[in-house]
Design a protein around this motif. Structure first.
Motif, PDB file in Angstrom:
ATOM      1  N   PHE A   1      43.251 -32.948 108.237  1.00 54.16           N
ATOM      2  CA  PHE A   1      43.349 -31.929 109.212  1.00 54.16           C
ATOM      3  C   PHE A   1      43.860 -32.680 110.697  1.00 54.16           C
ATOM      4  O   PHE A   1      42.747 -33.412 111.142  1.00 54.16           O
ATOM      5  N   GLU A   2      44.409 -31.593 110.313  1.00 54.04           N
ATOM      6  CA  GLU A   2      45.223 -32.247 111.931  1.00 54.04           C
ATOM      7  C   GLU A   2      44.802 -30.555 113.297  1.00 54.04           C
ATOM      8  O   GLU A   2      45.443 -29.449 112.589  1.00 54.04           O
ATOM      9  N   VAL A   3      44.713 -30.815 114.267  1.00 53.99           N
ATOM     10  CA  VAL A   3      43.901 -29.893 114.715  1.00 53.99           C
ATOM     11  C   VAL A   3      45.352 -29.543 116.173  1.00 53.99           C
ATOM     12  O   VAL A   3      45.661 -30.472 116.295  1.00 53.99           O
TER      13      VAL A   3
ATOM     14  N   LEU B   1      36.505 -29.913 120.261  1.00 50.19           N
ATOM     15  CA  LEU B   1      36.218 -28.750 118.434  1.00 50.19           C
ATOM     16  C   LEU B   1      35.647 -27.744 118.601  1.00 50.19           C
ATOM     17  O   LEU B   1      35.338 -26.556 118.267  1.00 50.19           O
ATOM     18  N   GLU B   2      34.161 -27.924 119.275  1.00 47.85           N
ATOM     19  CA  GLU B   2      32.988 -27.305 119.081  1.00 47.85           C
ATOM     20  C   GLU B   2      33.247 -25.888 119.537  1.00 47.85           C
ATOM     21  O   GLU B   2      32.911 -25.009 118.888  1.00 47.85           O
ATOM     22  N   ALA B   3      33.873 -26.043 121.090  1.00 53.21           N
ATOM     23  CA  ALA B   3      33.558 -25.176 121.513  1.00 53.21           C
ATOM     24  C   ALA B   3      35.026 -23.993 121.073  1.00 53.21           C
ATOM     25  O   ALA B   3      34.633 -22.395 121.628  1.00 53.21           O
ATOM     26  N   ARG B   4      35.979 -24.351 120.758  1.00 55.23           N
ATOM     27  CA  ARG B   4      37.459 -23.703 120.205  1.00 55.23           C
ATOM     28  C   ARG B   4      36.039 -23.401 118.968  1.00 55.23           C
ATOM     29  O   ARG B   4      36.690 -21.963 118.637  1.00 55.23           O
ATOM     30  N   LEU B   5      36.077 -23.934 118.157  1.00 55.34           N
ATOM     31  CA  LEU B   5      35.309 -22.924 116.974  1.00 55.34           C
ATOM     32  C   LEU B   5      34.215 -22.074 117.015  1.00 55.34           C
ATOM     33  O   LEU B   5      34.294 -20.839 116.508  1.00 55.34           O
ATOM     34  N   GLU B   6      33.474 -22.119 118.064  1.00 54.55           N
ATOM     35  CA  GLU B   6      32.853 -21.420 118.600  1.00 54.55           C
ATOM     36  C   GLU B   6      33.251 -20.026 118.951  1.00 54.55           C
ATOM     37  O   GLU B   6      32.929 -19.144 118.659  1.00 54.55           O
TER      38      GLU B   6
ATOM     39  N   LYS C   1      42.601 -21.159 108.149  1.00 51.01           N
ATOM     40  CA  LYS C   1      42.916 -20.880 107.235  1.00 51.01           C
ATOM     41  C   LYS C   1      43.623 -21.473 106.532  1.00 51.01           C
ATOM     42  O   LYS C   1      43.881 -21.358 104.856  1.00 51.01           O
ATOM     43  N   GLU C   2      45.508 -22.304 106.717  1.00 47.99           N
ATOM     44  CA  GLU C   2      45.680 -22.565 106.218  1.00 47.99           C
ATOM     45  C   GLU C   2      45.135 -23.802 105.105  1.00 47.99           C
ATOM     46  O   GLU C   2      44.963 -24.075 103.512  1.00 47.99           O
TER      47      GLU C   2
ATOM     48  N   MET D   1      46.522 -21.390 117.853  1.00 46.94           N
ATOM     49  CA  MET D   1      47.266 -22.114 116.764  1.00 46.94           C
ATOM     50  C   MET D   1      45.541 -22.527 115.600  1.00 46.94           C
ATOM     51  O   MET D   1      46.172 -22.545 114.773  1.00 46.94           O
ATOM     52  N   LEU D   2      44.247 -22.212 116.207  1.00 41.69           N
ATOM     53  CA  LEU D   2      42.925 -23.352 115.291  1.00 41.69           C
ATOM     54  C   LEU D   2      43.338 -22.289 114.235  1.00 41.69           C
ATOM     55  O   LEU D   2      43.088 -23.043 113.008  1.00 41.69           O
ATOM     56  N   GLU D   3      43.694 -20.816 114.925  1.00 43.03           N
ATOM     57  CA  GLU D   3      42.019 -20.554 113.470  1.00 43.03           C
ATOM     58  C   GLU D   3      43.243 -20.292 112.370  1.00 43.03           C
ATOM     59  O   GLU D   3      42.997 -20.363 110.689  1.00 43.03           O
TER      60      GLU D   3
END
Length: 226
Positions: free
Chosen positions: A98-100, A17-22, A112-113, A106-108
């Motif tokens: 929150f469901e990742v 998740l860290e890598a995806r958010l970065e 936001k939602e 779709m993550l961004e």
């Protein structure tokens, strides 16, 4: 982009998740859950994401300490059963579950939602009332007694909003100092005592018949119990 505090139990999921958010451009601070209070004390995060598969009694204490210093939206990734959502998180006005999404694209949008949902949920909770004092602890940062606005400094407002939001808590001088001044407490309590004194004077001038802040001898300050 947002500055995010990320606390997780699973190292593999954490790194993913860290890598995806970065990759989306967010600034990430990855910490163990026990370090969350220290980080929110020193940095104003836009979002807190907490990945949990189990809930322990100590986690409620961690959440309480986090809320002493931050009202950032909390996105909880809960791995347990829906029916076993932790009660402390359900009571937290700033928390949404929150469901990742697994799909990369779709993550961004999902983030936001959930942030919009967290904002809408917390926005209506930011008006507090105690005795004759009404206080907006959101962006407006206003306080009034009998519809007359109090002329508070930023730090006086921060102190009063802490006391208003957590009325059952007794705040020591060290906790107030670190929460408001966002610096390590070194033992000099003059700044806290001066701001408490000025705050009491303004409240007393606006409402002579009421006492709002009491000193709990040997412990600290809280809103009056009576």
């Amino acid at each position: 982009m947002s500055t995010i505090l990320l606390a997780e139990q699973s190292i593999s999921a954490h790194m993913q998740l860290e890598a995806r958010l970065e990759a989306l451009g967010h600034r990430i601070f990855s910490v163990k859950k026990t370090d969350m209070p220290d980080f929110v004390k020193m940095h104003p995060f836009d979002i807190i994401i907490w990945n949990l598969s189990e809930w322990y009694d100590a986690d409620a204490d961690i959440l309480q300490q986090v809320r002493w210093f931050s009202d950032a939206p909390l996105l909880c990734i809960w791995k347990g059963e829906d029916s076993s959502y932790p009660e402390a998180l359900l009571r937290d006005s700033f928390c949404v579950f929150f469901e990742v999404p697994k799909e990369e694209g779709m993550l961004e949008e999902t983030l936001k939602e959930y942030l919009r949902a967290a904002y809408l949920r917390t926005h209506n909770m930011r008006l507090c009332q105690y005795k004759n004092l009404r206080m907006n602890i959101g962006l407006a940062k206003e306080a009034e007694i009998y519809e007359m606005r109090l002329d508070l400094t930023i730090k006086e407002h921060m102190i009063l909003s802490l006391l208003m939001r957590h009325r059952e808590c007794i705040y020591t001088k060290s906790v107030l100092y670190e929460a408001v001044w966002r610096q390590p407490y070194t033992g000099d309590d003059n700044a806290v005592k001066m701001h408490i004194s000025n705050l009491r004077s303004k409240l007393k001038k606006a409402d002579p018949e009421e006492t709002y802040i009491e000193t709990v001898r040997g412990l600290g300050y809280r809103l009056c119990k009576d």
